[in-house]
Scaffold this active site. Sequence first.
Site, PDB file in Angstrom:
ATOM      1  N   LYS A 279       1.289   4.205  22.914  1.00 28.34           N
ATOM      2  CA  LYS A 279       0.161   3.290  22.968  1.00 28.34           C
ATOM      3  C   LYS A 279      -0.047   2.818  24.402  1.00 28.34           C
ATOM      4  O   LYS A 279       0.896   2.499  25.104  1.00 28.34           O
ATOM      5  CB  LYS A 279       0.402   2.084  22.061  1.00 28.34           C
ATOM      6  CG  LYS A 279      -0.127   2.259  20.659  1.00 28.34           C
ATOM      7  CD  LYS A 279      -0.254   0.924  19.955  1.00 28.34           C
ATOM      8  CE  LYS A 279      -1.026   1.079  18.654  1.00 28.34           C
ATOM      9  NZ  LYS A 279      -1.282  -0.222  18.004  1.00 28.34           N
ATOM     10  N   GLU A 367       0.341  -4.953   1.277  1.00 28.62           N
ATOM     11  CA  GLU A 367      -0.156  -6.221   0.753  1.00 28.62           C
ATOM     12  C   GLU A 367       0.286  -6.470  -0.684  1.00 28.62           C
ATOM     13  O   GLU A 367       0.600  -7.615  -1.055  1.00 28.62           O
ATOM     14  CB  GLU A 367      -1.681  -6.247   0.836  1.00 28.62           C
ATOM     15  CG  GLU A 367      -2.238  -6.274   2.257  1.00 28.62           C
ATOM     16  CD  GLU A 367      -2.398  -4.893   2.878  1.00 28.62           C
ATOM     17  OE1 GLU A 367      -2.873  -4.812   4.029  1.00 28.62           O
ATOM     18  OE2 GLU A 367      -2.036  -3.894   2.205  1.00 28.62           O
ATOM     19  N   ARG A 395      -6.453  -6.175  -1.416  1.00 31.63           N
ATOM     20  CA  ARG A 395      -5.544  -5.073  -1.738  1.00 31.63           C
ATOM     21  C   ARG A 395      -4.377  -5.535  -2.608  1.00 31.63           C
ATOM     22  O   ARG A 395      -3.671  -4.713  -3.182  1.00 31.63           O
ATOM     23  CB  ARG A 395      -5.034  -4.436  -0.447  1.00 31.63           C
ATOM     24  CG  ARG A 395      -6.129  -4.037   0.513  1.00 31.63           C
ATOM     25  CD  ARG A 395      -5.613  -3.289   1.713  1.00 31.63           C
ATOM     26  NE  ARG A 395      -5.511  -1.864   1.445  1.00 31.63           N
ATOM     27  CZ  ARG A 395      -5.080  -0.965   2.321  1.00 31.63           C
ATOM     28  NH1 ARG A 395      -4.695  -1.351   3.518  1.00 31.63           N
ATOM     29  NH2 ARG A 395      -5.029   0.303   2.011  1.00 31.63           N
TER      30      ARG A 395
END
Length: 618
Positions: A279, A367, A395
């Site tokens: 990243k 979740e 979710r």
Amino acid sequence: MPASLLDQINDPADLRKLSREQLVQVADELRLYLLETVSQTGGHLSSNLGTVELTVALHSVFDTPADRLVWDVGHQTYPHKILTGRRERMSTLRQYNGLAGFPKRSESPYDTFGVGHSSTSISAALGMALAAKLKGEQRQVVAIIGDGAMSAGQAFEALNNAGVANANLLVILNDNEMSISPPVGALYNYLTRLTSGKLYNAAKKGAEKVLGVSQSLLDFAKRAEEHVKGMINPGTLFEEFGFHYYGPIDGHDLDVLIPTLQNLKKLPGPKFLHVVTRKGQGYKLAEEDPILYHGVTRFETSEGLDGNKAKSTAALTYTQVFGDWLCDMAVADDKLVAITPAMREGSGMVAYAERFPTRYYDVAIAEQHAVTLAAGMACEGLKPVVAIYSTFLQRGYDQLVHDVALQNLDVTFAVDRAGLVGADGPTHHGAFDLSFALCIPNMVIATPASELECRQLLTTCYQYPGPAIVRYPRGSGTGSVPTPELDTLLIGKGQLVRQGQRVAFLAFGGLLATAEQLGEEFNASVANMRFAKPLDIELLQSLAKTHDYIVTFEENAVAGGVGSEVERALQSLNLPRRSLRIGLPDQFIEHGDMVNLYKSAGLDKDSLRSRIQQFLSY
């Protein structure tokens, strides 16, 4: 200086005409262009810097858009947008009527699947691959998923199905050792055994050298190797799902990426390629702090985001109010535990995680698990606080109903980003939480209208011995400074903030300030209702008896929202009144700045004034 190649790329077909050396130049130019444009528009930076070479390789090898690329989340798709004919529109990224920050099917045929939530790519790609098989179409389907997204259950449900379906599917794991927050969990630890992979390879070569004198010993060693390499090789897990595993390979080396993808393109069946990227690749500041540079506002590349900090005079946000409250309440009550599904930074939990590490649980992008984990803790007398965005609570809805509310368990949900959120658009707007939560028995739902009230209602709902939601918007509110006390308010009690005549405005949450301003113009009574559930029936009855018209204000879908509950309550009180429900219309609101979004949704002051005038004169 060589002539710019990126300017000559109008679609991926142009890439496929270039030499390997020229593709390297395109990647270098693409990274610079990406940094230049995102620093001016804001958006997701670190993840996109990390996928430059992978994107170039994919579009140069596969015949897109006939071959399908399915990206996960979309945080990593800016290079993809630039290479697929949208380079000149990057200056409009995430702006009203501009390019979306995520893949969007209506925006380009190269965006094969719209995303914004994590871990959907393998399911969608498998669906496309099976559809191609049924239709007799010869095409490649590739899912590109991050290691953070691999922590979600849906990804493994799809892997489990894909292995037995035997579809022509390539799954690419973009392993950059993080999602948004630092990655956690056994799967992450498993995937990062790359150093062990070196040990494995060295040991294997050494064994061959020693045992090579005897073919029988070497054959025995190779059979034994198959039994023990699962402890070292990160690919064993995916091979158990029925995939052929390849990698890990360097995701920034086109001389490795392109031949590998060309070879895999020729192989039938389910394949899994493990690609390691970094990243922030190519921009030192983002490499050093990829979390900080995950999502950025406009900044000068020479100064980085530190330059913005020096100029910042921003008011306290609701997220910061929650983070401060969480730490203070944890000091006051050692039974408090905090849970987040991989949103430590976004939910304002960094300080809490550092101060109370043994009472902090980041469950990764899971979740459903987060909600049921909280339920299990509540069964044992702990007091869980689940910090979650409104759009992500969707979710975990089944778990909210069956695991928490049905058992009337003491779990507090701090629901951030309730209402419109701006540039992230329809996948992230918190438009539905009131609609889907109001119908659940045992729930308390608080709607603070200011930063001070947010702290008070967090304390109130935390002290309530059952399931409770405190929903608050993105950004800052009225500027009211929270006091250090952990004060509570009466559950189900609102506040009359202005006495007027004929019409009463009932505000739930952040639209109170707008309701008060319009209340002055219309000489309306204005109530800060504070709770969507239970409603303040006494206040509602009093206003209905003394006013001819009721107007409700909520930053939630009008369909099934709290305005509907107010009308139902008035009917049950035998006090039906002409009413106007103000909220989000029955459509998905696009991305953009908040001023334009409020206007498009009819929630700006001018639009509301016109609607109320028409309502009162009807």
